[in-house]
Design an enzyme around this catalytic site. Structure first.
Site, PDB file in Angstrom:
ATOM      1  N   HIS A  94       0.840  -1.199   0.000  1.00 57.72           N
ATOM      2  CA  HIS A  94       0.000   0.000   0.000  1.00 57.72           C
ATOM      3  C   HIS A  94       0.877   1.252   0.000  1.00 57.72           C
ATOM      4  O   HIS A  94       1.906   1.288   0.681  1.00 57.72           O
ATOM      5  CB  HIS A  94      -0.929  -0.003   1.222  1.00 57.72           C
ATOM      6  CG  HIS A  94      -2.026   1.018   1.098  1.00 57.72           C
ATOM      7  ND1 HIS A  94      -1.802   2.361   1.312  1.00 57.72           N
ATOM      8  CD2 HIS A  94      -3.328   0.900   0.744  1.00 57.72           C
ATOM      9  CE1 HIS A  94      -2.931   3.013   1.102  1.00 57.72           C
ATOM     10  NE2 HIS A  94      -3.876   2.155   0.760  1.00 57.72           N
ATOM     11  N   GLU A 163      -3.901   1.545  -7.420  1.00 61.76           N
ATOM     12  CA  GLU A 163      -4.311   2.685  -6.598  1.00 61.76           C
ATOM     13  C   GLU A 163      -3.401   3.868  -6.900  1.00 61.76           C
ATOM     14  O   GLU A 163      -2.309   3.974  -6.323  1.00 61.76           O
ATOM     15  CB  GLU A 163      -4.175   2.347  -5.108  1.00 61.76           C
ATOM     16  CG  GLU A 163      -5.113   1.275  -4.623  1.00 61.76           C
ATOM     17  CD  GLU A 163      -5.430   1.438  -3.139  1.00 61.76           C
ATOM     18  OE1 GLU A 163      -6.620   1.457  -2.803  1.00 61.76           O
ATOM     19  OE2 GLU A 163      -4.501   1.574  -2.323  1.00 61.76           O
TER      20      GLU A 163
END
Ligand code: PGA
Length: 241
Positions: A94, A163
């Site tokens: 992430h 993302e």
């Protein structure tokens, strides 16, 4: 379609009560073919696991240590430990952790350890705004994929979550045509069957009507909106309406 709730560093024991609505929804016909996965902070994985005993909602963690073994690593947990408390998935790579210093090589080790522990991996990739402005998106994604998945042959337990960093928590999302090209690009990096691809970054009940039109997308990684059961359910409902 997969709907992954990333709760980040939010939630306490009281938050468990907010799950009743989602559990009810998961047992209704309205869920259609949606698969729900909650990734709460580690402190709540065990309680979420108990709460979800009689439904099909799955559980994941948000990171893990790269070592397969127990060891003197104060403050960390490894993939085996996450698996033992009920997690079946783990989010790795992430951007919020990359910002803290996790590089592609470390992420590669983490992915390998997660696969060894039989966790499914939600592997996040994405470019920053300045990389996007310099037209570096494809080269960044390529590097993240090549190094992150280096020497990992079996990819059936890997999901790739695209993302864009500039989209996380900002309310900004890529244009559909750009997103479609990127999904295509990511798929083209794999010979044979590509991993499933999710989109993440400011997904909410409003923009899902556009995002659901993207071809070849297998689901969404949802941060802020997933902490609100109604919004999370709305996203799923609207995807299928
Ligand atoms: P967001 O977060 O939906 O709040 O933008 C997504 C993520 O960081 O996974």
């Amino acid at each position: 379609m997969y709907f992954v709730a990333n709760w980040k560093m939010f939630g306490n024991l009281k938050s468990i009560n907010t799950l009743d609505k989602v559990i009810k929804f998961s047992k209704s016909k309205e869920i259609k073919k949606g698969r729900l996965i909650y990734c709460p902070p580690n402190t709540l994985i065990g309680s979420f696991y108990k709460k979800f005993q009689n439904c099909l909602i799955d559980i994941g963690a948000q990171n893990c240590h790269e070592s397969d073994h127990y060891g003197s690593h104060t403050g960390f947990v490894n993939s085996k430990m996450l698996k033992s408390v009920g997690a079946n998935y783990v989010i790795l790579g992430h951007s919020e952790n990359r910002k803290k210093g996790e590089n592609d090589k470390l992420i590669n080790l983490k992915i390998k350890s997660a696969i060894n522990a039989k966790l499914k991996v939600i592997f996040c990739i994405g470019e920053t705004l300045s990389e996007k402005k310099k037209s570096k998106t494809k080269s960044i994604l390529s590097k993240q994929i090549n190094v992150g998945l280096n020497k990992i042959k079996k990819k059936s337990n890997i999901f790739i979550a695209y993302e864009p960093v500039w989209s996380i928590g900002t309310g900004k999302i890529p244009k559909n045509k750009d997103l479609e090209k990127i999904v295509q690009f990511i798929k083209s990096k794999f010979k044979g069957k590509s991993p499933k691809i999710l989109y993440g970054g400011s997904v909410n009940p409003q923009n899902i009507n556009d995002l659901k039109k993207i071809n070849n997308l297998d689901g969404f990684l949802i941060g802020g909106a997933s902490q609100n059961a109604k919004k999370f359910i709305d996203i799923v409902k609207k995807t299928y309406s």
